[in-house]
Design a protein around this motif. Sequence first.
Motif, PDB file in Angstrom:
ATOM      1  N   GLU A  90      -1.075   7.432 -10.390  1.00  0.00           N
ATOM      2  CA  GLU A  90      -1.901   7.002 -11.517  1.00  0.00           C
ATOM      3  C   GLU A  90      -3.236   6.431 -11.049  1.00  0.00           C
ATOM      4  O   GLU A  90      -4.246   6.587 -11.708  1.00  0.00           O
ATOM      5  N   GLU A  91      -3.244   5.764  -9.895  1.00  0.00           N
ATOM      6  CA  GLU A  91      -4.359   4.907  -9.508  1.00  0.00           C
ATOM      7  C   GLU A  91      -5.605   5.638  -9.031  1.00  0.00           C
ATOM      8  O   GLU A  91      -6.710   5.111  -9.158  1.00  0.00           O
ATOM      9  N   GLY A  92      -5.462   6.822  -8.430  1.00  0.00           N
ATOM     10  CA  GLY A  92      -6.626   7.471  -7.832  1.00  0.00           C
ATOM     11  C   GLY A  92      -7.088   6.786  -6.567  1.00  0.00           C
ATOM     12  O   GLY A  92      -8.267   6.868  -6.197  1.00  0.00           O
ATOM     13  N   SER A  93      -6.179   6.123  -5.843  1.00  0.00           N
ATOM     14  CA  SER A  93      -6.569   5.334  -4.675  1.00  0.00           C
ATOM     15  C   SER A  93      -6.761   6.166  -3.416  1.00  0.00           C
ATOM     16  O   SER A  93      -7.475   5.748  -2.510  1.00  0.00           O
ATOM     17  N   ARG A  94      -6.112   7.328  -3.357  1.00  0.00           N
ATOM     18  CA  ARG A  94      -6.262   8.153  -2.154  1.00  0.00           C
ATOM     19  C   ARG A  94      -7.215   9.315  -2.380  1.00  0.00           C
ATOM     20  O   ARG A  94      -8.079   9.587  -1.550  1.00  0.00           O
ATOM     21  N   THR A 116       0.857  -1.184   0.000  1.00  0.00           N
ATOM     22  CA  THR A 116       0.000   0.000   0.000  1.00  0.00           C
ATOM     23  C   THR A 116       0.893   1.234   0.000  1.00  0.00           C
ATOM     24  O   THR A 116       1.558   1.531   0.989  1.00  0.00           O
ATOM     25  N   ARG A 117       0.911   1.913  -1.136  1.00  0.00           N
ATOM     26  CA  ARG A 117       1.774   3.082  -1.307  1.00  0.00           C
ATOM     27  C   ARG A 117       0.926   4.176  -1.943  1.00  0.00           C
ATOM     28  O   ARG A 117       0.963   4.395  -3.150  1.00  0.00           O
ATOM     29  N   LEU A 118       0.131   4.844  -1.123  1.00  0.00           N
ATOM     30  CA  LEU A 118      -0.800   5.849  -1.623  1.00  0.00           C
ATOM     31  C   LEU A 118      -0.089   7.184  -1.797  1.00  0.00           C
ATOM     32  O   LEU A 118       0.886   7.499  -1.112  1.00  0.00           O
ATOM     33  N   LEU A 119      -0.596   7.983  -2.694  1.00  0.00           N
ATOM     34  CA  LEU A 119       0.012   9.266  -3.035  1.00  0.00           C
ATOM     35  C   LEU A 119       0.300  10.108  -1.797  1.00  0.00           C
ATOM     36  O   LEU A 119      -0.591  10.336  -0.972  1.00  0.00           O
ATOM     37  N   TYR A 120       1.547  10.573  -1.675  1.00  0.00           N
ATOM     38  CA  TYR A 120       2.018  11.489  -0.619  1.00  0.00           C
ATOM     39  C   TYR A 120       2.015  10.873   0.771  1.00  0.00           C
ATOM     40  O   TYR A 120       2.200  11.583   1.761  1.00  0.00           O
ATOM     41  N   SER A 121       1.797   9.580   0.886  1.00  0.00           N
ATOM     42  CA  SER A 121       1.924   8.915   2.180  1.00  0.00           C
ATOM     43  C   SER A 121       3.402   8.775   2.528  1.00  0.00           C
ATOM     44  O   SER A 121       4.291   8.994   1.693  1.00  0.00           O
ATOM     45  N   ASP A 122       3.696   8.389   3.766  1.00  0.00           N
ATOM     46  CA  ASP A 122       5.090   8.202   4.173  1.00  0.00           C
ATOM     47  C   ASP A 122       5.770   7.136   3.326  1.00  0.00           C
ATOM     48  O   ASP A 122       6.930   7.307   2.910  1.00  0.00           O
ATOM     49  N   SER A 123       5.070   6.025   3.062  1.00  0.00           N
ATOM     50  CA  SER A 123       5.683   4.951   2.275  1.00  0.00           C
ATOM     51  C   SER A 123       5.942   5.404   0.844  1.00  0.00           C
ATOM     52  O   SER A 123       6.955   5.028   0.225  1.00  0.00           O
ATOM     53  N   TRP A 124       5.037   6.205   0.301  1.00  0.00           N
ATOM     54  CA  TRP A 124       5.231   6.759  -1.045  1.00  0.00           C
ATOM     55  C   TRP A 124       6.466   7.646  -1.077  1.00  0.00           C
ATOM     56  O   TRP A 124       7.324   7.522  -1.964  1.00  0.00           O
ATOM     57  N   ALA A 125       6.593   8.556  -0.121  1.00  0.00           N
ATOM     58  CA  ALA A 125       7.731   9.479  -0.087  1.00  0.00           C
ATOM     59  C   ALA A 125       9.043   8.724   0.100  1.00  0.00           C
ATOM     60  O   ALA A 125      10.052   9.023  -0.557  1.00  0.00           O
ATOM     61  N   GLN A 126       9.034   7.730   0.981  1.00  0.00           N
ATOM     62  CA  GLN A 126      10.246   6.948   1.203  1.00  0.00           C
ATOM     63  C   GLN A 126      10.655   6.184  -0.057  1.00  0.00           C
ATOM     64  O   GLN A 126      11.853   6.082  -0.370  1.00  0.00           O
ATOM     65  N   ASP A 140      -9.078  13.402   0.980  1.00  0.00           N
ATOM     66  CA  ASP A 140      -9.136  11.944   0.982  1.00  0.00           C
ATOM     67  C   ASP A 140     -10.228  11.471   1.940  1.00  0.00           C
ATOM     68  O   ASP A 140     -10.956  12.289   2.533  1.00  0.00           O
ATOM     69  N   SER A 141     -10.344  10.173   2.123  1.00  0.00           N
ATOM     70  CA  SER A 141     -11.444   9.623   2.921  1.00  0.00           C
ATOM     71  C   SER A 141     -11.323   9.960   4.400  1.00  0.00           C
ATOM     72  O   SER A 141     -12.303   9.844   5.147  1.00  0.00           O
ATOM     73  N   THR A 142     -10.144  10.392   4.837  1.00  0.00           N
ATOM     74  CA  THR A 142      -9.959  10.775   6.244  1.00  0.00           C
ATOM     75  C   THR A 142     -10.098  12.279   6.448  1.00  0.00           C
ATOM     76  O   THR A 142      -9.940  12.759   7.574  1.00  0.00           O
ATOM     77  N   GLY A 143     -10.353  13.028   5.377  1.00  0.00           N
ATOM     78  CA  GLY A 143     -10.542  14.459   5.489  1.00  0.00           C
ATOM     79  C   GLY A 143      -9.299  15.287   5.241  1.00  0.00           C
ATOM     80  O   GLY A 143      -9.347  16.522   5.300  1.00  0.00           O
ATOM     81  N   ILE A 144      -8.173  14.644   4.942  1.00  0.00           N
ATOM     82  CA  ILE A 144      -6.941  15.389   4.675  1.00  0.00           C
ATOM     83  C   ILE A 144      -7.018  16.008   3.287  1.00  0.00           C
ATOM     84  O   ILE A 144      -7.328  15.322   2.304  1.00  0.00           O
ATOM     85  N   GLU A 145      -6.714  17.297   3.191  1.00  0.00           N
ATOM     86  CA  GLU A 145      -6.753  17.990   1.910  1.00  0.00           C
ATOM     87  C   GLU A 145      -5.574  17.578   1.035  1.00  0.00           C
ATOM     88  O   GLU A 145      -4.469  17.332   1.526  1.00  0.00           O
TER      89      GLU A 145
END
Length: 432
Positions: free
Chosen positions: A140-144, A42-52, A169-174
């Motif tokens: 690309e995915e539109g997952s977040r 799970t590597r969603l756009l701008y998440s910590d795992s994505w950035a790493q 996103d679904s948690t309210g983060i802009e």
Amino acid sequence: METWSELPGEGEAELAASFGREAEQLLNWLSGYGADPQGGVTRLLYSDSWAQAQLALAERMKRAGFAVSFDRAGNLFGRLEGEDCDAPAILTGSHIDTVASGGRYDGAYGIIAALLAVEHLQRRFGKPRRSIEVIALAEEEGSRFPMTYWGSGSIAGLYDEGHIEGMRDSTGIEFRQAMKSAGFGNPEQKDCRRSDIALFVELHIEQGIVLERESTSIGIVEAIVGQKRFAIQITGEANHAGTTPMRMRKDALAAAAEMISAVRQSATLHGAPLVATVGRLELEPNVPNVIPGKAAFTVDVRHDDENVLGDFCSRMISEFKAIADYNGVAMAHSLWMDVKPAPMHPALTDLTETICREHRLSYKRMVSGAGHDAQVFQRMCPTAMVFVPSRGGISHSPLEYTSPDDLGRGVYVLGRMLYQLGYAEAYKGGVV
């Protein structure tokens, strides 16, 4: 300059096998960024795992000797500078983001393959005539967030920051907040939009079962399908399940069921490559002892010919209206996605076929039923897309898998293409 065929050392099969082993190792390494306990990624756009993952790839590109940069959206570029540094560059790669609990190969393979192919070309041939850039696209995915192709769309000028205003996103983060937290979206960073790209090549797993079923090594994509997605609303009359005679009912679900059956039958009779899918069905009041008064469902229709796609959808809606009238219910529809088919560049598909023929690799010219970044780049420059098999056709799943042999053959074909386009006679105008 020596030609590929004049090179000493390992043979073609050994080189492809070496590419496959390296690709698998690097994909396993990259999948550690966003690894799920259940085995997915799970590597969603701008998440910590994505950035790493992006930062780790940047370091790997630097070790390969590439000039590394990010743009404002977070797209990562590793550039091998060419002799003609003013000429438009060749771009190759794919997307770094995943769906939730996705696989190791979707998107990531295209990046790793491009890195290995260009690294090999640099080691064997040195500086190309035309600059080559390996890209890890931001998204690309539109997952977040409710937007797809943010990475390639920003490069092509389809999107700017106005498109993300107020998006959450679904948690309210802009969107903008997430981008800033990941270190991007700053005015001083490099503008995303590019006008200096000569062509784009994307290598990808098929995400379908055709190549494996036909024991074929390489898929040469001639077009990416267009898509039309509809929301269908049926309004009947909710009533008692025991006291309402069958002939006096206005059953929204019964009408919807006839429509769903009709579109499946029509698509089956029409034949490949057209596909039609009902993916969501909702009922009201959705209780066991009440005739459904409302039904809503979606229809996703895809084909690589815009006229065929349009004609099929027009007939489908007409048939739905006739079914609604027969059942005494009301039918409304809305078209909420309308993506045109994206043909790949004929000269580039021909080049891919020539390489497969010359090196005795089985291949199939085919249509991509899934959307890809290549369809965005196709609007701005000559574009090619190449597939390798997916075991069982499984994708967007921890079970996603492509064998090292197939991974290696894909890298080998990509390397040959980039050699022809960046180093050899094709650069002088023979291909694009």
